[in-house]
Structure formats: C-alpha cells, structure tokens
Write an enzyme that holds these catalytic residues in place. Structure first.
Site, PDB file in Angstrom:
ATOM      1  N   ARG A   1       0.809  -1.212   0.000  1.00 50.99           N
ATOM      2  CA  ARG A   1       0.000   0.000   0.000  1.00 50.99           C
ATOM      3  C   ARG A   1       0.845   1.267   0.000  1.00 50.99           C
ATOM      4  O   ARG A   1       0.722   2.118  -0.873  1.00 50.99           O
ATOM      5  CB  ARG A   1      -0.894  -0.061   1.226  1.00 50.99           C
ATOM      6  CG  ARG A   1      -1.656   1.169   1.566  1.00 50.99           C
ATOM      7  CD  ARG A   1      -2.406   0.910   2.850  1.00 50.99           C
ATOM      8  NE  ARG A   1      -2.942  -0.440   2.811  1.00 50.99           N
ATOM      9  CZ  ARG A   1      -4.197  -0.768   3.059  1.00 50.99           C
ATOM     10  NH1 ARG A   1      -5.056   0.167   3.368  1.00 50.99           N
ATOM     11  NH2 ARG A   1      -4.597  -2.016   3.017  1.00 50.99           N
ATOM     12  N   THR A   2       1.759   1.378   0.992  1.00 54.18           N
ATOM     13  CA  THR A   2       2.526   2.614   1.110  1.00 54.18           C
ATOM     14  C   THR A   2       3.494   2.769  -0.055  1.00 54.18           C
ATOM     15  O   THR A   2       3.678   3.857  -0.595  1.00 54.18           O
ATOM     16  CB  THR A   2       3.291   2.625   2.445  1.00 54.18           C
ATOM     17  OG1 THR A   2       2.361   2.406   3.497  1.00 54.18           O
ATOM     18  CG2 THR A   2       3.998   3.945   2.654  1.00 54.18           C
TER      19      THR A   2
ATOM     20  N   LYS B   1      23.009  -9.300   1.057  1.00 51.03           N
ATOM     21  CA  LYS B   1      24.376  -9.820   1.096  1.00 51.03           C
ATOM     22  C   LYS B   1      25.152  -9.181   2.229  1.00 51.03           C
ATOM     23  O   LYS B   1      26.338  -9.381   2.358  1.00 51.03           O
ATOM     24  CB  LYS B   1      25.091  -9.516  -0.217  1.00 51.03           C
ATOM     25  CG  LYS B   1      24.518 -10.225  -1.418  1.00 51.03           C
ATOM     26  CD  LYS B   1      25.397 -10.005  -2.644  1.00 51.03           C
ATOM     27  CE  LYS B   1      24.547 -10.028  -3.911  1.00 51.03           C
ATOM     28  NZ  LYS B   1      24.991  -9.037  -4.899  1.00 51.03           N
TER      29      LYS B   1
ATOM     30  N   ARG C   1      11.403   2.659   3.898  1.00 54.17           N
ATOM     31  CA  ARG C   1      10.752   2.059   5.062  1.00 54.17           C
ATOM     32  C   ARG C   1      11.734   1.060   5.640  1.00 54.17           C
ATOM     33  O   ARG C   1      12.371   0.294   4.898  1.00 54.17           O
ATOM     34  CB  ARG C   1       9.452   1.346   4.669  1.00 54.17           C
ATOM     35  CG  ARG C   1       8.904   0.503   5.833  1.00 54.17           C
ATOM     36  CD  ARG C   1       7.578  -0.092   5.519  1.00 54.17           C
ATOM     37  NE  ARG C   1       6.536   0.933   5.590  1.00 54.17           N
ATOM     38  CZ  ARG C   1       5.247   0.682   5.652  1.00 54.17           C
ATOM     39  NH1 ARG C   1       4.820  -0.560   5.643  1.00 54.17           N
ATOM     40  NH2 ARG C   1       4.381   1.647   5.690  1.00 54.17           N
TER      41      ARG C   1
ATOM     42  N   HIS D   1       5.655   7.314  11.284  1.00 51.40           N
ATOM     43  CA  HIS D   1       5.093   7.132   9.938  1.00 51.40           C
ATOM     44  C   HIS D   1       4.433   8.471   9.608  1.00 51.40           C
ATOM     45  O   HIS D   1       3.212   8.606   9.613  1.00 51.40           O
ATOM     46  CB  HIS D   1       4.068   6.006   9.962  1.00 51.40           C
ATOM     47  CG  HIS D   1       3.750   5.435   8.602  1.00 51.40           C
ATOM     48  ND1 HIS D   1       4.150   6.018   7.418  1.00 51.40           N
ATOM     49  CD2 HIS D   1       3.055   4.320   8.250  1.00 51.40           C
ATOM     50  CE1 HIS D   1       3.726   5.271   6.396  1.00 51.40           C
ATOM     51  NE2 HIS D   1       3.053   4.247   6.870  1.00 51.40           N
TER      52      HIS D   1
END
Lengths: 359, 495, 187
Positions: A98-99, A126, A148, A176
């Site tokens: 969604r975001t 890695k 994020r 957020h």
C-alpha cells in the site's frame, strides 16, 4: 477539506479560510470564485522524517497543498510536470504494498522518475550496510529517497549520508509521518467545519508497536484534539508517561484500557492492526481474547457518536481487530485514507523539493 | 600564579622524568585528605618534594561540593586509576590495542587501568593474562595495566574459570563483564574469590528482561519507538547479588567482597547504600557518562543531567522531574546517535542526580570509565543494531570537571573517586593507594581546569572514536601525565 | 500596502477600467463573436481581471462568457530557483476547454514563462481550438517566443524595476505602479 469557496462578487479581497462554508446568498456567476489563498510560509524541512517537529503552520501548509494535489487527481490528466527530471528511489526494507505503491503513484503524478528497490532482492541481503546502500543510491543519481525500515531511527542515519531528500515511509515503531498527515487530512475532510480541534479521537489497539500511533499522537495533540489511546495494558506500556508530559496547545491526552469509556461519544475511531507475534512474544493471551475485549465491533462503535469516522491504516485483519461490517460500513473512511495518501505524499514530495542543502 | 619547568623539553614518552618543578599549583591529595596551593618537585622520577602553602582552603571533600574561589591555575593530582576499561586486545584490534589504549589512558590522565576480560580469547587462563600484561609492559608507555580475570570459563557462565591460576598470574579480581555472572555460579565464585583475597565485579543485568532492549525504558524510549531497558533488570540483579553475598559471608568465606560495576539506576545506588549501612563488603562504581548524560540525548538534546533535571517541566508519579526535551528548545541535534548506545543505557535525569548524590555521600566508591572503543563499522549503523559502548577514557576528566564546575561534586571528592576509591575497591591485590607522597615514584597528572579542548576524532588517541561528545569542548586539558616516574603523556603545546 | 520606496503610477483606476473595456471589445472582435469563447485567469491577479472582462463583455454583448482560474505553481520551470516554496492557489476550470478558444488573462507579461506554464496547464485539461493571451501590462524582456494578443499598456522597464498591479478585489484599490528594486530584493 475544500480549498475553494464561493464569495459574494465584488468583495475586497479578504483571506478566506480553507474549507470555509458557502455563504448564504452568494451570487454564482457561472463559475466558482477565486480560490482561498494562504499565508506565505517558509517550509523548513529538507526531509520528512517525523512530524514531531512540525509547526502548526507547516501542518496547515501540508493540508492546503494536499488539497491542491487532490484537485489534480480529479483531472483527466492526473499529472503535472513539477518534479520532471527528479529521480526518486523507493527502497523498502520492510514489505508493504500500500505505502510503496502510494509513494510511487505520487512521484509519478509529479512526473518524477521512480526507481523501486525491494531490499530483499538487492545487495542488502548480502550484508551491505545501510550507509553503503544509501551511498550507492546517491551515486546512482537519486535526488530523493523514500524508505521504510524495520529499525527505529534508520531514516536519520540515511539522511546523514545523503545529499538529497529523505522521506520516511515508516521506521520501526517510531514514526510514519505521511500516514499521520493523511489521517489528519481525512479527518478534516469529513468532520464538520473541517477541523479536528476539540474532537474526541480514539486510537485503539497495539499502540506500543505502532509508528502510526506515535506520529498521530504528534499531529493530533498539535491540533488540539481530545486524544484517547485504548488497548490492553501491556500494549499501552509507557504511554501514560507520555500523556502526563507537557503537551503543546490545547490537547488533552488520556490513556485507558476501558474501551467503553474510550469509545463513548468519540468522533473518530482509528483501529490499529494487531499482529500474531504479540501473542507469541508473551505480551498477550491468545488473540481470541483480544478480539473479545478490544475489537471494533458494530456494538462497540455504537457507543461512539453516530457520525463517528472509522479509520484504519491498513492492512486490516478483518475479524481480529475490526469487524468486516464496520470496515466497510457507512462510517468507514478507510478507502478515503488511501486516496488521500497519494495526495498527501504528492504534497510532501513537492514541498521538500524546494528546500536546498540546509543549515 | 603557577610556573613550571620541565627539564629536557624533548622528553620522550616512557623516559624517566629527570626534573620537574611545579610552583604554586593546586595540589589535590585525597589520601592525605587535603587540597590546596603547593610547590612540587620531581627528581629522577621520584616525588622529591611537596610543600603545601599554609592558609589554603585545604579541606576534606566529603559532603556537598562548595565552589572554590581560591583555586588558581593548574591542578596536580595522583595519576588516575580506571577500574574498568576495554582495550580489545587480543581479538578486536581494529577497535583498540593495548598500546593505543595506554596512549588514550595517559591522555585522559590515567596511570593505572584495569582491563576487562571480554577479549578473544577471553582472559580466562593465566597464559592469556600474562600475554596481556607483558604486552602492556613492553609498550614503552608507563601506564600500569592490570586485568580482571574472567569469572567463568570463556565467560560463558557454565563453570568457574581457573581463578587460582589467574590470581597467581596477577588478576586483581574476577568479572564476566559484558555479561552477568549467572546466579547459579555467583555464590561459588564469591566464595572462591574471597578465599583468594580477590573482589568479584558483577555486571548486573537480567538478560531475560533486557532481551532486544535498545534504550532506557522511559518517556524518551517510548516516544522514539525503542524497546525498553527496564531498571528492574539492573536493580533485581543487584539485590540478588547482595543477598547471595550475605549467604557467602555467613557460610563460605568471610573474606568475600562484591563490587557492582557501572551502576546506572537510582534504585541500584540505594541498594548499595543500604548494604553498606549494614556493614556489608559491597562497593560500586559509576561511569562519567551515567553521571552527566541522560536518555534525552537520544532524542537530540545535549543538556547535562543536572540541567535537564532542573529545567524539566514535567514530574513523574513520584514527583521527580522528568525531562521532556520536546517541550522547550532542548533539542540541539539529530536523534538516534549510535554513539549513545551503551550497556547499561543512559537513564533519566533523576537517576543521574541519584548517582551524583551517591558519589558525594560515599556510596559510590569509584568513577570508572567503562572505556568501550568500537570501529565505525560496528557503530555507524541503525541505532538498535549498533554495538554498545562509549569510548570514554579520554573524556572522563572533562566530564567530571564539568560536574565540579556546576557544583555537583567537590574536586577533592571527584579525584578521590578516581584514585583512592578504586584502589580501596581492589584491596591488597591491586595497587597501593595513589597519593602525592614524597619518596615514591611520581605518579601524577597535571591539568588545567581553565583550558578546554575540543573533542574530535583527531584529538582522541584511542582508536575508538565512538564518543557522543565529538564536537564539544571539555574543560581540563591534560598537560602532563607521569606514570611510575616516567613520562606517559605530554600536551603538544606544553613549553 | 504602498511601498515606502518611491513609486511612479503607470495606470490609474480609470485607466485600468478603460483598458479592460477596450480589451473586452478586442477579444470579441478578434473572435468574431462570443460562441465557444472562454476566459481563464492566471492566479492570482489574472483571475479578477478575467471576471471584469467577462462582465464587460456581458454589458455589450448580453452574453456571459465563462471564466475559469488556473494555478501554474506545479508547471513553473523555475521551482528549483525559488528559495521559498511558492504558495499554491486554486485551479478551477468549470468547463472542458476542448474545442474552445481560450483567452488566458494575466496582469503582467514579462519573461513569458508564466504564460507558457499556463498553456501547459491548460492543455492538460483538454485540447483548446486556440489559445490567446490578454495582459494588463506588457513590460518587455521576453525570454521565450511569446506575445500577447491583447495588451492594456506597454511599459518599457529595466530589470531593476518592478511593476506592481493592485486590484480592489485583492488589494483594496486599483492601480499599477513602478518602483525600483532595492539592493538584495527579490524581484
């Protein structure tokens, strides 16, 4: 929130409040009158990391700009050339559809070039450090990073090592900011008089692990809301202290596990997602009990005001923290949150783009 | 006014101090219980003469600090003793070696350092201990290096290490620092160590309660979305350790001694205070960063603990002030500085104030730096992933002087906690009580409280640049450090 | 608020009124009528001017030509050079411009970049048959090949000078003045 108002023709220009109501008897001359204009603000933020340091004026600027962006979204061509030539890299260390898509759409609507990195697939797995990843992204020509990350504070580290702009799409439990701003926009859009001041807003659920809750606490207390947090005691850990700390403006802040007291007369109820891990980590009994005591059901919602808004940052566990009929009921503005998310993110991308290398 | 003459201006590090004359410096000698203007002469490495000027403000430093308007110019004190430092060798030489650690210690005014055994291999056997001590002796830097032996094999908590062999090789005591000594073994370690005349230093942490913890459990941690590090994780273990000590004293060994290192909570200090009042052989140390910094630094504030305590607008349930750096304009920099991530974590202003009170009233025996250098790779990461530790041996004096200047502790008491106090904790297995004693090999530090220095990566001798004070000026520039009659450090600008 | 710096009046309230009446006539004359004609004011001061022109046309032709407002903030080509974020106003086009002759109305024509941005914005809404430009003042110094179809007054200026248009709907009075930029002022 509506940015245009109708005015009596010929009135000398007075600053018009955004969202002002139509004046009775206003002459309509075939078109809506000149739009509301806003006090010119200096926007200080080169990054969008958290809303804790946003002034009330800056929040208003975001709201007004988002309204303009929403107007663009209603056009046949939902695109403006504002960020043409700007390269936006979206890198999510935590999965989210969604975001991530919301940011991508927002950037593309402003004609930016978007590069999407799913961190699982990149060299991050890695063992490349966050700082090295940011440096690589910078070397590849990114002007903006949307990120994020699962660890609180990660965007601040990224911002220290990046010469462009960093927008935080969520970091750990911490913040957020774009979600809180779109939540605020949605509330103002639906509440009478377009304001949240003095309204009773309830955030319900796993507050402890919620960056959505923390960022909303900032925007809502700055906006003078009667704020309530409600959930099981183990998931409210530490918030009583915050509620007792000095709060700006005229907000009140109550923390309680008494869901009936919390919901009574509420104007907005925001349900938070509860994750199965909470039961496994010993914080809660089996989640069946959470649903029994704290889920947002039709019966519980009836305790709130009849026009109360139902919100949820998504993704929802329907049947767990929110019942399906409530999630899709008439009071739900959850899909508006999604639409407004694109507009708010467009506004934020636009606003930071004008800020040069700062202080 | 003070003047000094250092014969042989190009004296090399490690060379004996042939002749040093300090006139009218402020001498601080906690062993003698006095401070005041004095003249001091070092001849061929030995403290040849010490003349106190009469009618000085010489006084015992116990009790509340008083501002000392009579102190002028430079200060000379016995070389400091650090009960707790990590020099990372063997195994982690990227972060520090014994030699770079000694250089850092000398820069900080320390002439004796006690190393913790969490190296790789750990110092849990005599040969490793001897290697470490030999390395220090051959470095040419006259900072005396002592070592804590591991309490359990490989510090894994599954069985006692070779405590007797370690004692014979020179261990001053035992600790698993970095980790607590498990409750099952602690009793036995205390008893056996008592038999050997050595103190046991416990890192008091309940690891179940601190699993995944990132920052002190409090307002700052809640707002920053960091997993809480509850006080109970330290307090419960301190209480438990003291209770076990009581059993040991009654049944196993009346010579057992318990030392609690880097105590960070008000509750912990309180438990130590009560144990001492009951006559128990319990001692404790605190770090400079726990005295002066608080968890609000994680949010980006940069106030000293007593400033935050005073300016804090809020009160917690017990009426104690809590810092809320978002109310007001205390936020001075970006949040989540990984240089602030340390175990135990920085606590609230009330805790720091309690630690300062404990320092003043003697509950706190020593200030120990817990010098914990780390490489950039281990620190320049997301806060929750950063290695724990502050590189602090060079900034300790500066922090302590800031507290002295603010009236939070007297200079005499502070120097006592850096010299005589640590020696007392170690007891006979450690070092003779540091003093400005005529006839002894000179072991001293000369510093200028009025002259500051900028803490920067280049100014730090340690390989560990992980200090939260980078970019900040601290008072108390160290001009000269002399260890066992030899030059350990000299300020580049010194005439 | 009148500036403390010395200002020279370029157009008085009456002169503005006459200029707008003339422009209104010219627009209709050039278009040959009012069918499929619309006015779009460029935010901010182009908008009240567009309304006045429409009112003037209504006086003569007894027809109301529709008026829209366009905000060009998102179409500016100089955002990166703006130290502060420009204020975003409102776009409102209550009609589809496709197939219409649109007359863009603005207060001052200078480099031509605003007019170009306004055309870009307009064409994102549809495909006008023709776009024309009407301005109250043309001050010269074009940086793009843009010209106005209808001009209230040509005022040669230097780059150190500023034209300020004040309209009663926004500023409480009608006048156009010229003043010199002080050292360090933003144009």
């Amino acid at each position: 929130m509506k940015a245009q108002t109708e005015r009596v023709a010929g009135e000398p220009g007075a600053a018009v409040e955004p969202g002002g109501a139509v004046e009775p008897g206003a002459a309509v001359t075939g078109a809506v009158g000149p739009g509301a204009h806003h006090e010119h603000e200096v926007w200080r933020h080169r990054h969008i990391l958290d809303v804790d340091d946003f002034t009330i004026d800056e929040i208003e600027l975001v709201m007004a700009t988002a309204a303009e962006m929403k107007e663009i979204l209603s056009r046949p061509i939902k695109k403006v050339p504002t960020l043409r030539g700007t390269s936006v890299t979206i890198i999510f260390w935590e999965a989210s559809t969604r975001t991530r898509v919301s940011f991508e759409v927002a950037a593309k609507n402003l004609s930016a070039d978007v590069v999407n990195i799913a961190a699982q697939a990149s060299s991050v797995t890695k063992g490349e450090s966050l700082v090295d990843t940011i440096r690589t992204i910078e070397a590849l020509g990114a002007d903006m990073i949307v990120m994020r990350h699962g660890t609180s504070g990660a965007p601040y580290l990224a911002a220290e090592h990046f010469s462009g702009h960093v927008l935080n799409g969520g970091d750990g439990w911490h913040a957020h900011p774009t979600q809180a701003l779109l939540d605020l926009y949605t509330m103002r859009e639906h509440l009478p008089e377009g304001t949240v001041a003095g309204r009773k807003v309830v955030i319900l659920g796993d507050v402890l692990h919620s960056r959505v809750a923390r960022s909303n606490i900032w925007t809502l207390t700055k906006s003078g809301v009667d704020l309530w947090l409600c959930g099981p005691a183990t998931l409210l850990r530490g918030f009583e202290r915050w509620a007792g700390a000095t709060i700006p403006g005229s907000a009140t802040f109550t923390v309680t596990s008494d869901i009936e007291r919390a919901l009574e007369g509420a104007d907005v109820v925001m349900a938070l997602r509860i994750q199965k891990e909470r039961q496994e980590s010993g914080l809660l009994p089996p989640l069946r009990e959470y649903t029994a005591r704290f889920a947002l059901t039709r019966e519980r919602l009836a305790l709130a005001s009849p026009d109360a808004l139902v919100m949820h940052p998504g993704p929802m566990n329907e049947g767990l923290e929110i019942m399906p009929d409530v999630a899709t009921g008439t009071q739900s503005v959850i899909t508006d949150q999604v639409t407004n998310g694109v507009a708010v993110r467009m506004a934020l991308l636009f606003l930071v783009s004008g800020v040069r290398d700062v202080e | 006014m003070s003047s000094r003459a250092l014969a042989g201006a190009d004296l090399a590090i490690g060379a004996p101090v042939a002749h040093l004359e300090l006139d009218g410096v402020w001498a601080v000698d906690p062993a003698a219980g006095r401070e005041g203007p004095a003249d001091l002469v070092v001849e061929e490495g030995v403290l040849a003469d010490l003349e106190w000027h009469e009618s000085s403000g010489a006084r015992r430093g116990r009790g509340r600090a008083t501002s000392d308007g009579q102190r002028h110019g430079l200060v000379v004190a016995p070389g400091f003793v650090d009960l707790h430092a990590h020099f990372r060798e063997p195994g982690f030489e990227d972060a520090e070696t014994i030699v770079t650690g000694q250089a850092a210690a000398a820069h900080g005014g320390f002439t004796t350092v006690c190393l913790m055994p969490n190296t790789e291999p750990p110092i849990d056997e005599a040969p490793t201990l001897r290697t470490v001590l030999a390395r220090a002796a051959e470095s040419g830097i006259p900072v005396r290096v002592l070592a804590w032996g591991a309490a359990t094999r490989r510090r894994e908590g599954k069985g006692m290490a070779e405590l007797g062999d370690l004692a014979e090789a020179g261990a001053i005591g035992y600790s698993d620092d970095g980790a607590p000594i498990p409750v099952g073994l602690l009793r036995n370690v205390l008893a056996y160590a008592g038999m050997l005349g050595r103190v046991v230093a416990d890192h008091a942490e309940d690891r179940e309660l601190t699993s995944g913890a990132e920052a002190n459990e409090g307002l700052i941690g809640t707002i920053l979305g960091l997993k809480g590090w509850p006080r109970s994780a330290e307090e419960s273990v301190i209480a438990r350790d003291i209770a076990i000590l009581v059993d040991v004293l009654g049944s196993d060994s009346s010579a057992a001694r318990l030392h609690l290192t880097h105590v960070s909570t008000a509750g912990g200090i309180d438990l130590v205070r009560r144990a001492k009042a009951a006559g128990l052989p319990v001692t404790c140390d605190v770090t400079p960063h726990h005295l002066a910094l608080t968890d609000e630094w994680l949010a980006g504030a940069r106030r000293w603990s007593w400033q935050a305590w005073q300016d804090g607008p809020d009160r917690d349930g017990s009426g104690a002030p809590t810092a809320n750096p978002w109310a007001g304009d205390a936020l001075a920099g970006p949040p989540y500085d990984p240089a602030l991530k340390v175990n135990p974590p920085l606590r609230t202003p009330s805790d720091a104030i309690a630690l300062l009170a404990g320092l003043r009233d003697g509950t706190v025996d020593a200030i120990a730096t817990d010098h914990a250098p780390h490489t950039l790779v281990d620190k320049e990461v997301e806060f929750g992933l950063a290695a724990n530790g502050i590189s602090g041996i060079e900034t300790a004096l500066g922090i302590v002087l800031v507290a002295v200047e603010a009236g939070k502790v007297s200079l005499l008491r502070a120097v006592e906690a850096l010299t005589v106090g640590p020696a007392r904790v170690l007891g006979p297995a450690g070092v003779p009580a540091p003093a400005l004693e005529v006839g002894r090999l000179a072991d001293l530090v000369l510093f200028d409280p009025a002259d500051g220095w900028l803490v920067s990566e280049s100014a730090l001798s340690s390989r560990g640049k992980n200090s939260p004070l980078l970019g900040r000026s601290l008072p108390g520039r160290v001009l000269l450090t002399v260890g066992a009659g030899r030059l350990a450090y000299r300020d580049p600008d010194l005439a | 608020m009148p500036s403390p710096v010395a200002e020279r009046e370029i157009l008085s309230a009456d002169e503005i009124r006459r200029a707008l009446v003339r422009i209104a006539h010219e627009i209709v004359e050039k278009h040959g009528g009012t069918d499929d004609l619309a006015l779009v004011g460029v935010q901010r001061r182009g908008v009240p001017l567009a309304y006045r022109i429409s009112a003037s046309i209504a006086d003569h032709e007894r027809v109301t030509v529709p008026v829209g407002a366009i905000d060009i903030t998102f179409y500016r080509d100089d955002l990166s050079m703006v130290a502060h974020q420009p204020v975003v106003k409102a776009t409102d086009l209550p009609f589809d411009p496709s197939g219409l002759t649109i007359v863009l109305v603005d207060d001052v024509l200078y480099t031509g970049r605003t007019a170009r941005a306004a055309m870009d914005a307009l064409m994102d809404f549809g495909r006008p048959r023709a776009i024309r430009l009407a301005v109250l003042v043309d001050r010269g110094h074009r940086e793009l090949p843009i010209r106005a179809d209808h001009v209230g007054k040509n005022v040669p200026t230097s780059r150190e000078e500023v034209i300020k248009v004040r309209l009663r709907e926004l500023d409480g009075m009608d006048e156009v003045v010229l003043h010199r930029l002080a050292e360090g002022d933003r144009p």
